[in-house]
Design an enzyme around this catalytic site. Sequence first.
Site, PDB file in Angstrom:
ATOM      1  CB  ILE A 116      -3.367   0.090   8.829  1.00  0.00           C
ATOM      2  CG1 ILE A 116      -3.446  -1.031   7.799  1.00  0.00           C
ATOM      3  CG2 ILE A 116      -2.432  -0.278   9.952  1.00  0.00           C
ATOM      4  CD1 ILE A 116      -2.098  -1.380   7.170  1.00  0.00           C
ATOM      5  CG  ASP A 117      -6.153   5.269   8.006  1.00  0.00           C
ATOM      6  OD1 ASP A 117      -6.890   4.814   8.897  1.00  0.00           O
ATOM      7  OD2 ASP A 117      -5.612   6.390   8.077  1.00  0.00           O
ATOM      8  CE  LYS A 118     -10.151   1.816  -0.624  1.00  0.00           C
ATOM      9  NZ  LYS A 118     -11.322   2.346  -1.273  1.00  0.00           N
ATOM     10  CB  THR A 145      -2.206   2.782   5.347  1.00  0.00           C
ATOM     11  OG1 THR A 145      -2.802   4.067   5.335  1.00  0.00           O
ATOM     12  CG2 THR A 145      -0.973   2.803   6.233  1.00  0.00           C
ATOM     13  NE  ARG A 175      -5.379   9.411   5.258  1.00  0.00           N
ATOM     14  CZ  ARG A 175      -6.475   8.824   4.807  1.00  0.00           C
ATOM     15  NH1 ARG A 175      -6.942   7.717   5.387  1.00  0.00           N
ATOM     16  NH2 ARG A 175      -7.102   9.331   3.777  1.00  0.00           N
TER      17      ARG A 175
END
Length: 158
Positions: A29-31, A33, A129
């Site tokens: 998962i994205d930083k 998040t 995003r």
Amino acid sequence: GKLVNGIMYQMKNLSGINGEIRPCIVHRIDKDTSGLLMVAKNDVAHRSLVDQLVNKTVTRKYVALVHGNIPHDYGTVDAPIGRNKNDRQSMDVVDDGKEAVTHFNVLEHFNKYTLIECQLETGRTHQIRVHMKYIGYPLVGDPKYGPKKTLDIGGQAL
């Protein structure tokens, strides 16, 4: 300071499929998040979880707060994602990108924001995003894809 180091400290003989850098981690998962990660204790479980992602028999849902008031209750963004031609560290909707599909449902409206639930059909880098920015509703707090004037919450509201 990484999750994988903590897992490796607590458990031995984890899945080695992703090598030394990311053993046992099935997806990312994205930083900045928050959310759950799939972690595999062994290679058999790792392969099974990856197969479930590939075959779309597992559902990934995220809750996000976006700028603006989305006028409809649900929608789908079907737009290919690839590297931004002007900024190699960012992703963008591009004609020659990889297929990316995000479904969303409005959960609640606020004065200047909308709370949504997103369900991924694909799993591209920064997909939610990028897609929400693309349709004009960038994530609150997103330093990369959001507006400069946003709520300072230490990362995107995802």
